[in-house]
Design an enzyme around this catalytic site. Structure first.
Site, PDB file in Angstrom:
ATOM      1  CG  HIS A  57      -0.255   0.415   2.483  1.00 17.16           C
ATOM      2  ND1 HIS A  57       0.600  -0.424   3.178  1.00 17.16           N
ATOM      3  CD2 HIS A  57      -0.277   1.586   3.164  1.00 17.16           C
ATOM      4  CE1 HIS A  57       1.063   0.209   4.243  1.00 17.16           C
ATOM      5  NE2 HIS A  57       0.551   1.439   4.267  1.00 17.16           N
ATOM      6  CE  LYS A 107       9.774   2.901 -13.714  1.00 22.52           C
ATOM      7  NZ  LYS A 107      10.403   3.529 -14.857  1.00 22.52           N
TER       8      LYS A 107
END
Length: 168
Positions: A57, A107
């Site tokens: 989160h 990423k």
């Protein structure tokens, strides 16, 4: 030693209760795994996570928009995540990956990669890293005694030898 193993097993079972999928032969050492969103985290087999943080989160929008962003984290098989690394939401780490200490992974990381830095970037392939270290270990001293079992003589010998070879 048995107490540590029991503690590790209890911690992994607690993470599983919170929905984290954890594969076989996985070690999670002194790490913070997002317990509130554990059901979004999938950790494969033969993984080692050391002193790192996995966040599914991102609460940066909560006060301004009223919502927290969330995302899955998937860690493949045969992965090592070095001390102090942070894995952010919406990241997939492929199989056979080494994440260098202190890296920030924001990423996806392709299979068969070694990454490091902030942001984490690919520095070589997994096989290049393993071969380079295998070659190096033929030239430098290698120590097989667990630190807790080393004698004072072994520790002194190690300090002297490592000084000659420049460390890791």
């Amino acid at each position: 030693m048995k107490i540590l193993n029991r503690k590790k097993k209890n911690e992994i079972e607690e993470l599983r209760k919170r929905g984290v999928t954890i594969g076989k032969n996985t070690d999670i050492l002194d790490s913070l795994i997002d317990k509130g969103h554990g059901y979004l985290i999938d950790i494969g087999d033969n993984v080692t996570i050391t002193g790192s943080t996995l966040l599914a989160h991102d609460a940066s929008t909560k006060k301004h928009l009223g919502y927290t962003k969330v995302g899955k984290i998937k860690i493949g098989n045969n992965v090592f995540i070095g001390y102090g690394s942070i894995i952010l939401p919406n990241v997939t780490i492929g199989d056979n990956v080494i994440v260098g200490a202190g890296s920030v992974v924001r990423k996806d990381i392709p299979c068969n990669s070694v990454v490091m830095g902030n942001p984490a970037t690919v520095v070589c392939t997994f096989s290049e890293y393993i071969m380079a270290n295998k070659k190096r270990m033929k030239k430098v001293p290698v120590y097989n005694t667990y630190w807790r079992n080393k004698t004072e003589d072994e520790k002194e010998k190690m300090k002297n030898e490592i000084g000659k070879w420049g460390g890791v």
